[in-house]
Design an enzyme around this catalytic site. Structure first.
Site, short mmCIF file in Angstrom:
data_model
loop_
_atom_site.label_atom_id
_atom_site.label_comp_id
_atom_site.label_asym_id
_atom_site.label_seq_id
_atom_site.Cartn_x
_atom_site.Cartn_y
_atom_site.Cartn_z
N THR A 161 -14.85 -4.67 -3.93
CA THR A 161 -15.85 -3.65 -3.58
C THR A 161 -16.84 -3.43 -4.70
O THR A 161 -18.01 -3.13 -4.45
CB THR A 161 -15.13 -2.33 -3.24
OG1 THR A 161 -14.38 -2.54 -2.05
CG2 THR A 161 -16.10 -1.19 -3.05
N GLU A 204 23.38 2.20 -3.68
CA GLU A 204 23.46 2.15 -2.21
C GLU A 204 24.10 0.87 -1.69
O GLU A 204 24.26 0.66 -0.50
CB GLU A 204 22.05 2.29 -1.62
CG GLU A 204 21.49 3.69 -1.69
CD GLU A 204 22.28 4.66 -0.82
OE1 GLU A 204 22.33 5.85 -1.16
OE2 GLU A 204 22.90 4.20 0.19
N TYR A 221 -18.44 -1.78 4.63
CA TYR A 221 -19.38 -2.58 3.82
C TYR A 221 -18.78 -3.98 3.67
O TYR A 221 -17.66 -4.26 4.11
CB TYR A 221 -19.57 -1.93 2.44
CG TYR A 221 -18.26 -1.68 1.73
CD1 TYR A 221 -17.64 -0.43 1.82
CD2 TYR A 221 -17.60 -2.69 1.04
CE1 TYR A 221 -16.42 -0.20 1.22
CE2 TYR A 221 -16.38 -2.47 0.44
CZ TYR A 221 -15.80 -1.23 0.54
OH TYR A 221 -14.58 -1.01 -0.05
N LYS A 261 -2.05 1.82 -6.17
CA LYS A 261 -3.12 2.42 -5.35
C LYS A 261 -2.47 3.47 -4.45
O LYS A 261 -1.59 3.15 -3.66
CB LYS A 261 -3.83 1.34 -4.53
CG LYS A 261 -5.10 1.82 -3.83
CD LYS A 261 -5.89 0.67 -3.22
CE LYS A 261 -7.22 1.17 -2.65
NZ LYS A 261 -8.05 0.06 -2.08
N THR A 284 -9.84 -3.62 -5.19
CA THR A 284 -8.80 -2.64 -5.53
C THR A 284 -7.53 -2.83 -4.71
O THR A 284 -6.47 -2.36 -5.09
CB THR A 284 -9.30 -1.21 -5.31
OG1 THR A 284 -9.64 -1.05 -3.92
CG2 THR A 284 -10.49 -0.91 -6.19
N ASP A 285 -7.61 -3.53 -3.59
CA ASP A 285 -6.43 -3.63 -2.71
C ASP A 285 -5.25 -4.28 -3.42
O ASP A 285 -4.11 -3.90 -3.17
CB ASP A 285 -6.77 -4.42 -1.44
CG ASP A 285 -7.67 -3.63 -0.50
OD1 ASP A 285 -8.07 -4.19 0.54
OD2 ASP A 285 -7.98 -2.48 -0.83
N1 DGL Z 1 -11.39 -5.67 0.57
C1 DGL Z 1 -10.96 -4.75 -0.47
C2 DGL Z 1 -10.66 -5.55 -1.76
O1 DGL Z 1 -11.41 -6.49 -2.07
C3 DGL Z 1 -12.00 -3.73 -0.76
C4 DGL Z 1 -11.44 -2.62 -1.57
C5 DGL Z 1 -11.99 -2.53 -2.97
O2 DGL Z 1 -12.26 -3.55 -3.65
O3 DGL Z 1 -12.07 -1.40 -3.42
O4 DGL Z 1 -9.70 -5.19 -2.44
#
Ligand code: DGL
Length: 358
Positions: A41, A315, A55, A194, A121-122
């Site tokens: 992103t 467990e 986007y 995250k 971020t994913d």
């Molecule tokens: N498609 C997600 C990624 O590339 C977008 C999220 C982001 O980068 O914040 O991880």
């Protein structure tokens, strides 16, 4: 008379020149920071300035990212490389190995002080932890992303990139392991995760806490990870062109062994069980995991809960089952450590040591 004033003028000029060059010599030497861009992103674009969902990620190149933050030039000598241009849900073993080898090559150079990786971020938390285990330098490696695309009003990418470059060029970040810098906060690769699908403050280290802040152009550290990383790990990707297949079997009410059996059929060398609670094993799944173990597949008990210790022999009787426990690693990070562990050994006692070490 004229000669005297000429001499005085010459002396004045030399004096000003000397002061000038001395000032130049005392000006702080800027660090050399290389930015490896991978997409996400932070490199995304949307149709309007209010498009913060819907986007396109991974469209803006590294030169444009650097150009969009002219302030970078005041804090570091910055150069950029477009290592790849992908949304991070598409990150995989090949990308990790490519990235890790490039980082190690760069950090081995005396003229490189730190590396910043721009990333979606994913899966930032996975790439950061993988690098935390295979980068062979104490120099700072900072992974950074954004929750809003570059075209959005109040985009967070530019300030995140600025803070990441400052941290990567700082002495304070040397020896701290791989870091994730976003939202003015510094988190350790091992624990950061995250925690929100869309908000700017999504990256947190719940319970164990972040390492510090980047405020006013300066990193401030208040803690450091107690687990081995980077130069202190036993893992080396130099001669690796692939990683062992490790899958994650997610657990929920009424789960059955379909997923576990499918992973075994697919050739998994390890399976991370994302159990409920303290890594509990449902009665319907336990036999399938034991059967997988008996085929030589290493089983690691983690938990979908995400925080806390998965206690050995808690467990489940891990001694009897010959399973490994993930300690505090969430399933996606336990998978990474297990993948690298399997490049060294399939001995479960050795692998359990690794989960208590890294
Ligand atoms: N498609 C997600 C990624 O590339 C977008 C999220 C982001 O980068 O914040 O991880």
């Amino acid at each position: 008379m004229y000669l005297k004033s000429a001499r005085a003028l010459a002396a004045l000029f030399l004096c000003v020149f000397a002061l000038g060059s001395q000032a130049q010599n005392t000006a702080p030497k800027l660090p050399n920071v290389v930015i490896l861009a991978t997409g996400g992103t932070i490199a995304g674009t949307g149709a309007t300035s209010t498009t913060t969902v819907g986007y396109t990620a991974a469209t803006v190149g590294v030169d444009a990212l650097i150009k969009a933050v002219p302030e970078l030039q005041k804090v570091a000598h910055v150069s950029g490389e477009q290592t790849m241009q992908i949304a991070s849900e598409n990150m995989g073993d090949a990308q990790w190995l490519l990235l890790a080898k490039r980082v190690n090559t760069l950090l081995a150079r005396a003229d490189v002080d730190g590396v910043v990786i721009t990333h979606g971020t994913d899966t930032i938390e996975e790439t950061a932890y993988f690098l935390d285990l295979v980068v062979k330098s104490k120099k700072p490696v900072v992974v950074v992303g954004a929750m809003r695309p570059s075209t959005a009003m109040s985009a967070d990418g530019p300030i995140n990139l600025y803070n990441a470059v400052i941290t990567a060029g700082s002495q304070e970040a040397v020896g701290k392991g791989v870091l994730v810098v976003m939202n003015d906060q510094i988190n350790a690769a091992r624990e950061v995760t995250k925690t929100n699908t869309t908000t700017l403050d999504t990256f947190k280290t719940p319970e164990l806490g972040m390492l510090g802040y980047v405020i006013g152009g300066q990193p401030h550290f208040y803690r450091a990870s107690t687990r081995k990383n980077t130069v202190d790990t036993e893992f080396d990707v130099t001669n690796l062109n692939a990683l062992p297949r490790v899958d994650i079997a997610y657990t929920y009410a009424n789960v059955d062994p379909t997923a576990v059996n499918a992973f075994v059929a697919a050739g998994a060398k390890g399976i991370v069980h994302a159990g409920v609670g303290d890594g509990s094993l449902p009665i319907k799944v336990r036999p399938a995991l034991s059967a997988a173990h008996d085929k030589g597949i290493v089983i690691v008990r983690s938990s979908r809960v995400g925080q806390g210790i998965v206690a050995r022999n808690g467990e489940a009787n891990d001694d009897q089952l010959d399973f490994v426990v993930a300690d505090t690693l969430n399933p996606q990070k336990a998978r990474i450590l297990l993948m690298l562990a399997l490049t060294k050994t399939s001995n479960t006692k050795e692998i359990q040591r690794m989960f208590y070490t890294y």
